[in-house]
Design a protein around this motif. Structure first.
Motif, PDB file in Angstrom:
ATOM      1  N   LEU A   1       0.849  -1.188   0.000  1.00  0.00           N
ATOM      2  CA  LEU A   1       0.000   0.000   0.000  1.00  0.00           C
ATOM      3  C   LEU A   1       0.885   1.238   0.000  1.00  0.00           C
ATOM      4  CD1 LEU A   1      -2.640  -1.059   2.687  1.00  0.00           C
ATOM      5  CD2 LEU A   1      -2.956  -1.026   0.212  1.00  0.00           C
ATOM      6  N   LEU A   2       0.725   2.079  -1.011  1.00  0.00           N
ATOM      7  CA  LEU A   2       1.421   3.365  -1.080  1.00  0.00           C
ATOM      8  C   LEU A   2       0.396   4.456  -0.846  1.00  0.00           C
ATOM      9  CD1 LEU A   2       4.087   4.844  -1.628  1.00  0.00           C
ATOM     10  CD2 LEU A   2       3.453   4.904  -4.053  1.00  0.00           C
ATOM     11  N   ASP A   3       0.423   5.056   0.330  1.00  0.00           N
ATOM     12  CA  ASP A   3      -0.622   5.998   0.747  1.00  0.00           C
ATOM     13  C   ASP A   3      -2.003   5.372   0.624  1.00  0.00           C
ATOM     14  OD1 ASP A   3       0.777   8.108   1.740  1.00  0.00           O
ATOM     15  OD2 ASP A   3       0.578   9.397  -0.007  1.00  0.00           O
ATOM     16  N   GLY A   4      -2.099   4.099   0.985  1.00  0.00           N
ATOM     17  CA  GLY A   4      -3.377   3.405   0.994  1.00  0.00           C
ATOM     18  C   GLY A   4      -3.816   2.827  -0.333  1.00  0.00           C
ATOM     19  N   VAL A   5      -2.987   2.964  -1.389  1.00  0.00           N
ATOM     20  CA  VAL A   5      -3.347   2.479  -2.718  1.00  0.00           C
ATOM     21  C   VAL A   5      -2.538   1.220  -3.030  1.00  0.00           C
ATOM     22  CG1 VAL A   5      -3.620   3.077  -5.154  1.00  0.00           C
ATOM     23  CG2 VAL A   5      -3.720   4.871  -3.404  1.00  0.00           C
ATOM     24  N   PRO A   6      -3.178   0.117  -3.465  1.00  0.00           N
ATOM     25  CA  PRO A   6      -2.418  -1.093  -3.801  1.00  0.00           C
ATOM     26  C   PRO A   6      -1.472  -0.858  -4.977  1.00  0.00           C
ATOM     27  CG  PRO A   6      -4.760  -1.588  -3.553  1.00  0.00           C
ATOM     28  CD  PRO A   6      -4.633  -0.102  -3.567  1.00  0.00           C
ATOM     29  N   VAL A   7      -0.247  -1.378  -4.858  1.00  0.00           N
ATOM     30  CA  VAL A   7       0.744  -1.336  -5.931  1.00  0.00           C
ATOM     31  C   VAL A   7       0.985  -2.780  -6.377  1.00  0.00           C
ATOM     32  CG1 VAL A   7       3.075  -0.664  -6.608  1.00  0.00           C
ATOM     33  CG2 VAL A   7       1.815   0.722  -4.944  1.00  0.00           C
ATOM     34  N   TYR A   8       0.721  -3.081  -7.650  1.00  0.00           N
ATOM     35  CA  TYR A   8       0.777  -4.471  -8.112  1.00  0.00           C
ATOM     36  C   TYR A   8       2.195  -4.916  -8.467  1.00  0.00           C
ATOM     37  CZ  TYR A   8      -4.274  -4.965  -8.153  1.00  0.00           C
ATOM     38  OH  TYR A   8      -5.586  -5.065  -7.760  1.00  0.00           O
ATOM     39  N   ASN A   9       2.967  -4.081  -9.083  1.00  0.00           N
ATOM     40  CA  ASN A   9       4.338  -4.446  -9.428  1.00  0.00           C
ATOM     41  C   ASN A   9       5.295  -3.546  -8.656  1.00  0.00           C
ATOM     42  OD1 ASN A   9       6.424  -5.782 -11.274  1.00  0.00           O
ATOM     43  ND2 ASN A   9       6.804  -3.606 -11.625  1.00  0.00           N
ATOM     44  N   VAL A  10       6.210  -4.148  -7.899  1.00  0.00           N
ATOM     45  CA  VAL A  10       7.055  -3.352  -7.007  1.00  0.00           C
ATOM     46  C   VAL A  10       8.514  -3.377  -7.435  1.00  0.00           C
ATOM     47  CG1 VAL A  10       5.515  -3.659  -5.036  1.00  0.00           C
ATOM     48  CG2 VAL A  10       7.337  -5.325  -5.435  1.00  0.00           C
ATOM     49  N   ASN A  11       8.798  -3.819  -8.677  1.00  0.00           N
ATOM     50  CA  ASN A  11      10.186  -3.991  -9.100  1.00  0.00           C
ATOM     51  C   ASN A  11      10.539  -3.174 -10.333  1.00  0.00           C
ATOM     52  OD1 ASN A  11      10.890  -5.930  -7.109  1.00  0.00           O
ATOM     53  ND2 ASN A  11       9.814  -7.497  -8.291  1.00  0.00           N
ATOM     54  N   HIS A  12      11.710  -2.568 -10.292  1.00  0.00           N
ATOM     55  CA  HIS A  12      12.394  -2.017 -11.459  1.00  0.00           C
ATOM     56  C   HIS A  12      13.554  -2.951 -11.813  1.00  0.00           C
ATOM     57  CE1 HIS A  12      10.404   1.798 -11.954  1.00  0.00           C
ATOM     58  NE2 HIS A  12      10.781   2.281 -10.781  1.00  0.00           N
ATOM     59  N   LEU A  13      14.105  -2.743 -13.015  1.00  0.00           N
ATOM     60  CA  LEU A  13      15.370  -3.374 -13.408  1.00  0.00           C
ATOM     61  C   LEU A  13      15.332  -4.895 -13.212  1.00  0.00           C
ATOM     62  CD1 LEU A  13      18.031  -2.263 -14.559  1.00  0.00           C
ATOM     63  CD2 LEU A  13      18.975  -2.337 -12.243  1.00  0.00           C
ATOM     64  N   PHE A  14      14.209  -5.512 -13.658  1.00  0.00           N
ATOM     65  CA  PHE A  14      14.050  -6.958 -13.579  1.00  0.00           C
ATOM     66  C   PHE A  14      14.205  -7.490 -12.162  1.00  0.00           C
ATOM     67  CE2 PHE A  14      15.732  -5.842 -17.760  1.00  0.00           C
ATOM     68  CZ  PHE A  14      14.690  -6.287 -18.568  1.00  0.00           C
TER      69      PHE A  14
ATOM     70  N   SER B   1     -12.523  10.480  10.846  1.00  0.00           N
ATOM     71  CA  SER B   1     -12.884   9.768   9.615  1.00  0.00           C
ATOM     72  C   SER B   1     -11.863  10.032   8.519  1.00  0.00           C
ATOM     73  CB  SER B   1     -14.283  10.188   9.124  1.00  0.00           C
ATOM     74  OG  SER B   1     -14.257  11.488   8.571  1.00  0.00           O
ATOM     75  N   ASN B   2     -11.738   9.070   7.622  1.00  0.00           N
ATOM     76  CA  ASN B   2     -10.864   9.192   6.465  1.00  0.00           C
ATOM     77  C   ASN B   2     -11.566   8.571   5.269  1.00  0.00           C
ATOM     78  OD1 ASN B   2      -8.259   9.579   5.053  1.00  0.00           O
ATOM     79  ND2 ASN B   2      -8.265   7.346   4.995  1.00  0.00           N
ATOM     80  N   THR B   3     -11.793   9.361   4.228  1.00  0.00           N
ATOM     81  CA  THR B   3     -12.453   8.886   3.010  1.00  0.00           C
ATOM     82  C   THR B   3     -11.499   9.079   1.838  1.00  0.00           C
ATOM     83  OG1 THR B   3     -14.631   9.465   3.887  1.00  0.00           O
ATOM     84  CG2 THR B   3     -14.463   9.135   1.509  1.00  0.00           C
ATOM     85  N   THR B   4     -11.344   8.019   1.024  1.00  0.00           N
ATOM     86  CA  THR B   4     -10.324   8.022  -0.028  1.00  0.00           C
ATOM     87  C   THR B   4     -10.885   7.494  -1.340  1.00  0.00           C
ATOM     88  OG1 THR B   4      -8.698   7.491   1.695  1.00  0.00           O
ATOM     89  CG2 THR B   4      -7.964   7.356  -0.584  1.00  0.00           C
ATOM     90  N   LEU B   5     -10.598   8.202  -2.414  1.00  0.00           N
ATOM     91  CA  LEU B   5     -10.830   7.716  -3.771  1.00  0.00           C
ATOM     92  C   LEU B   5      -9.478   7.328  -4.355  1.00  0.00           C
ATOM     93  CD1 LEU B   5     -13.265  10.483  -5.106  1.00  0.00           C
ATOM     94  CD2 LEU B   5     -13.900   8.169  -4.428  1.00  0.00           C
ATOM     95  N   THR B   6      -9.353   6.117  -4.916  1.00  0.00           N
ATOM     96  CA  THR B   6      -8.054   5.659  -5.412  1.00  0.00           C
ATOM     97  C   THR B   6      -8.151   5.099  -6.821  1.00  0.00           C
ATOM     98  OG1 THR B   6      -8.243   3.376  -4.598  1.00  0.00           O
ATOM     99  CG2 THR B   6      -7.422   5.035  -3.052  1.00  0.00           C
ATOM    100  N   TYR B   7      -7.015   5.158  -7.500  1.00  0.00           N
ATOM    101  CA  TYR B   7      -6.865   4.569  -8.832  1.00  0.00           C
ATOM    102  C   TYR B   7      -5.512   3.876  -8.871  1.00  0.00           C
ATOM    103  CZ  TYR B   7      -5.790   4.370 -13.857  1.00  0.00           C
ATOM    104  OH  TYR B   7      -5.425   3.961 -15.122  1.00  0.00           O
ATOM    105  N   SER B   8      -5.486   2.650  -9.402  1.00  0.00           N
ATOM    106  CA  SER B   8      -4.245   1.902  -9.515  1.00  0.00           C
ATOM    107  C   SER B   8      -4.244   1.148 -10.835  1.00  0.00           C
ATOM    108  CB  SER B   8      -4.101   0.912  -8.345  1.00  0.00           C
ATOM    109  OG  SER B   8      -2.898   0.168  -8.467  1.00  0.00           O
ATOM    110  N   ARG B   9      -3.124   1.237 -11.569  1.00  0.00           N
ATOM    111  CA  ARG B   9      -3.029   0.536 -12.850  1.00  0.00           C
ATOM    112  C   ARG B   9      -1.636  -0.067 -13.013  1.00  0.00           C
ATOM    113  NH1 ARG B   9      -0.915   3.114 -18.012  1.00  0.00           N
ATOM    114  NH2 ARG B   9       0.877   2.318 -16.850  1.00  0.00           N
ATOM    115  N   TYR B  10      -1.605  -1.351 -13.386  1.00  0.00           N
ATOM    116  CA  TYR B  10      -0.350  -2.008 -13.737  1.00  0.00           C
ATOM    117  C   TYR B  10      -0.461  -2.508 -15.166  1.00  0.00           C
ATOM    118  CZ  TYR B  10       3.111  -5.664 -14.326  1.00  0.00           C
ATOM    119  OH  TYR B  10       4.115  -6.438 -14.833  1.00  0.00           O
ATOM    120  N   ARG B  11       0.610  -2.316 -15.949  1.00  0.00           N
ATOM    121  CA  ARG B  11       0.596  -2.705 -17.363  1.00  0.00           C
ATOM    122  C   ARG B  11       1.932  -3.351 -17.710  1.00  0.00           C
ATOM    123  NH1 ARG B  11       0.933   2.200 -21.353  1.00  0.00           N
ATOM    124  NH2 ARG B  11       2.951   2.256 -20.292  1.00  0.00           N
ATOM    125  N   PHE B  12       1.845  -4.459 -18.496  1.00  0.00           N
ATOM    126  CA  PHE B  12       3.028  -5.123 -19.031  1.00  0.00           C
ATOM    127  C   PHE B  12       2.850  -5.268 -20.541  1.00  0.00           C
ATOM    128  CE2 PHE B  12       4.974  -9.213 -20.379  1.00  0.00           C
ATOM    129  CZ  PHE B  12       6.291  -8.811 -20.287  1.00  0.00           C
TER     130      PHE B  12
END
Length: 810
Positions: free
Chosen positions: A186-199, A372-383
């Motif tokens: 979670l990066l500021d509460g948003v899911p990150v699907y791919n966490v790697n650079h440089l293979f 209270s904390n209300t959040t709108l999020t967007y997450s996209r992973y592409r290969f």
């Protein structure tokens, strides 16, 4: 159709409800609420996890992810202590007759003296009911040594017990026998699907933009869901709302810069960070000198940005953004003139993958008791993989013009809304509840093929592979962290979720409970039980060192993954300077998936659901962590003893086999030492026994039987023979043990405009030849001499590697 995931134990749910309602009835009105925000006095950054407790330590709490706290204490004279690691503690005396709001500003401590740590880190560790929690010391990240000198959050996390890497210099994370898809980043509460650079050699997280990191390996609170093995909760800096500052670095792999400051002083702030590698820029002149028609490039980049605006004293808005990509390609362009016709040929082959995440967040202090904390999020992973070829003529020669392209695409996109509430109804209770909705759009892997010939008139345009899938996920949770007695604290809750895909609805109710008993000598004993359900699978081909893993949803044919984890721990201080934690765990995992033997991600003519196998796994072990957080010398020692196994009906003849990253022993030592005001050093030593490995035990030469009509017989045709490998047991062999020493010296120098730090270090300082992979070869030497008998051979990638990094602040 609704399918109930049969993993919940309703006796546990009933017990949790009994605890919750039985204790909520003890609410008393003879108390006052003290609430407010804790922040850094110099920058205005909110402090996550700061300790707040009464003078007798009978009541206490910590600030949440946004610096807010709410503490219910008896009316009358109250002495409150506010503390945070690396800051001077503050004591406030109040005579409470009504609810009171306080904004506390803590001042950073410049002198890291050998002081006791009972006021903050020790107190939180002893008092918390949470098991399997690690709070990473972010300020030490840039002091430790890393490969090529590139500071890396995930490589620091790998040094903790129960967590291991996927291989030499890899940023992969394997937690308590789980696979990479079972980690929720979670990066500021948003899911990150791919966490790697440089293979996989560098993670996507820029340490200059990070404010706080929490890693949860077990005893998951009810507010988290969606993964089986861990939660890595990463919070970005908010930006200095008082002064403009910046920092950056120039390293061997990449350079980065971070800028922050006020837009409106004490009200609106920003932070922007960016990083890019530049090997492609340095290598391009050499490539051009070799072949003027060719261009070869590979680079990575990422950027973080955040704006923080205080609407009024009770409301705050945040807008955060992350984007990053790895881009690699080979391009060839050739032109020549023949018979007054200009011929041009253009070829381009490439690979690209990356993430985009964004969040719009609204914090509101509704009352002294409710946040209270209300959040709108967007997450996209592409290969993406692609190959292009184009031939043109001028003037046009129709029969010579053509165009060809092939593109492979996969990825996942999420849109989500989430509302969370923190509520303090009484002196003994801290309740969290909330819910979320997520719309998932999966692309499991599609091929696009285009061919145009004869002046583009003859065209073939094909799309094949698995169609996109959409799914909706809804979840709700409630948890209560309450004191049963002065020594016994319990966190009980439940996470309910529903996943709708292809007219199938999976529903789960996941109980979570953890407890802590505190003995008189600050000995803390904890235990937890957690049920987790995961609706998303990651299909991995371990033989390919590319980001070719496919994110896939549970469907009507592939069930969600689920797990039960049981853990128990003992924690105690040593002379108020060290914290020792020992924790045991047992985890079961069901409905995990793997490719069938011989299948890969490029076999896209078949539906992915038909080329996988479903099985189960289990892991268990013991972890020990010794930490020292303050003083001239800080660091930790970690040890893990663990087992992890898998079983699939159609793999390995249905027999149990070790998980690929099953490793019996793991040892890690990380130390930072301040030699003087201008020089400090970081040292890391790691040891790991060998991971599991699959090797063939026999090889055969295949031959095609052919009929000979002359004598009515058959013979074997071996002119096109093929070598076939026989594998007796999956993961039946072990890699050699792995060990490595890294060391870095950091030289600090104050300047008129700020400070510069020069880091010099060695990766693999004693140059041990650790195996990157092992294969079966032949015993020929460099001159082709030898018997040709099959032997096991080892390939090592990284001997001793020196590095240098220049860091600056202003």
């Amino acid at each position: 159709m609704i399918k109930l995931i049969k993993t919940q134990n309703f006796k546990i749910i009933g017990f949790i409800i009994f605890l919750f309602w039985g204790n909520i009835s003890l609410i008393s009105g003879q108390n006052s609420i003290i609430s407010g925000i804790i922040e850094d006095a110099g920058s205005g950054e909110k402090l996550i996890g700061a300790s707040i407790y009464t003078d007798d330590k009978t009541s206490g709490t910590i600030s949440n992810n946004y610096g807010f706290f709410s503490l219910n204490v008896p009316a009358g004279l109250t002495v409150l202590h506010f503390s945070y690691l690396g800051y001077k503690p503050e004591i406030v005396t109040l005579h409470l007759q009504k609810d009171t709001s306080l904004n506390i500003k803590l001042v950073p401590s410049l002198l890291l003296e050998e002081v006791t740590i009972s006021s903050d880190y020790l107190l939180k560790n002893m008092q918390s009911s949470q098991t399997g929690l690690i709070e990473l010391p972010v300020k030490s990240l840039n002091t430790l040594p890393y490969i090529m000198g590139e500071s890396d959050l995930l490589k620091a996390i790998q040094l903790m017990p129960g967590i291991q890497s996927g291989g030499e210099a890899s940023s992969g994370i394997y937690v308590r026998g789980g696979s990479p898809d079972q980690n929720l980043f979670l990066l500021d509460g948003v899911p990150v699907y791919n966490v790697n650079h440089l293979f996989g050699f560098v993670s996507v997280f820029n340490t200059d933009a990070i404010r706080n990191v929490s890693v949860i390996k077990g005893g998951f609170p009810a507010r988290y869901g969606g993964r089986l093995s861990s939660v890595i909760d990463i919070r970005m800096k908010e930006g200095n709302n008082k002064e403009f500052h910046g920092e950056g670095s120039i390293g061997v792999v990449a350079s980065k810069i971070s800028l922050e400051g006020p837009i409106i002083k004490d009200r609106t702030s920003f932070i922007v960070s960016a990083r890019r590698s530049y090997l492609d820029v340095l290598a391009q002149p050499i490539i051009k000198a070799i072949d003027d028609f060719a261009t070869v490039r590979y680079y990575l980049y990422d950027a973080n940005a955040k704006i923080n605006h205080q609407v009024n004293k009770n409301n705050r808005l945040f807008l955060s953004l992350y984007l990053g990509d790895d881009v690699g390609f080979y391009r060839y362009k050739d032109r020549y003139i023949y018979d007054e016709v200009k011929y041009t040929r253009q070829d381009k082959t490439g690979i690209q993958w990356g993430n985009i995440t964004s969040a719009l967040r609204w914090n509101s202090i509704i009352s002294n008791r409710l946040f209270s904390n209300t959040t709108l999020t967007y997450s996209r992973y592409r290969f993406k993989l692609y190959d292009l070829d184009k031939k043109t003529t001028e003037p046009s020669r129709p029969l010579l013009n053509s165009r060809y392209s092939w593109t492979y695409l996969s990825g996942v996109t999420d849109y989500s809304i989430r509302s969370e509430f923190d509520y303090t109804p009484s002196i003994k209770h801290y309740i969290r509840f909330g819910g979320s909705y997520t719309y998932h759009d999966f692309n499991p892997g599609t091929n696009e093929y285009l061919y145009q010939g004869a002046d583009y008139a003859d065209m073939v345009d094909k799309h094949y592979g698995t169609r996109s899938l959409t799914a909706s996920e809804i979840s709700f949770y409630i948890e209560d962290d309450f004191d049963v007695t002065k020594r016994l604290k319990v966190n009980a809750g439940a996470h309910a979720s529903s996943f709708f895909v292809r007219f199938e609805n999976y529903f789960s109710l996941q109980p979570r409970i953890s407890a802590r008993y505190l003995f008189a000598n600050n000995l803390s004993v904890k235990g937890s039980v957690a049920n987790m359900v995961q609706y998303i699978h990651l299909l991995t081909n371990s033989s390919v060192s590319l980001p070719t893993d496919l994110w896939l949803p549970a469907t009507d044919r592939v069930k969600p993954e689920n797990s039960w984890q049981y853990s128990a721990s003992v924690a105690f201080p040593v002379k108020n300077k060290l914290v020792v934690t020992t924790e045991g765990f047992y985890k079961t995992m069901n409905n995990i998936i793997e490719y069938q033997d011989g299948q890969t991600f490029l076999n896209s003519n078949a539906d992915w659901e038909t080329i996988i196998e479903t099985g189960k796994g289990w892991s268990y072990g013991l972890e020990c962590l010794v930490e020292k957080r303050e003083g001239k010398t800080t660091g930790w020692f970690g040890y893990t003893l663990a087992w992890s196994n898998r079983q699939f009906a159609a793999l390995n003849n249905g027999e149990v086999f070790p998980f690929k990253y099953d490793r019996r022993h793991d040892i890690s030592i990380a130390v930072t030492h301040k030699l003087s005001q201008k020089i400090d050093l970081g040292l890391v030593w790691v040891f790991g026994s060998g991971t599991a490995l699959t090797l063939p035990t026999q090889k055969y030469i295949s031959a095609l039987p052919l009929y000979n009509p002359k004598d009515n017989s058959y013979y074997l045709e071996t002119t096109q023979n093929q070598e076939i490998e026989y594998i007796k047991n999956r993961n039946g062999f072990r890699m050699p043990a792995y060990h490595r020493l890294d060391i870095a010296f950091n030289f600090h120098k104050p300047l008129k405009w700020g400070e510069r730090t020069l880091s010099l270090g060695l990766y693999n300082a004693y140059s041990h030849n650790n195996p990157f992979y092992i294969y079966i070869g032949n015993n020929y030497d460099w001159y082709g001499m030898g018997s040709g008998e099959p032997v096991v051979k080892k390939v090592s990638l990284f001997p001793i590697i020196p590095f240098i990094t220049y860091n600056f602040k202003f």
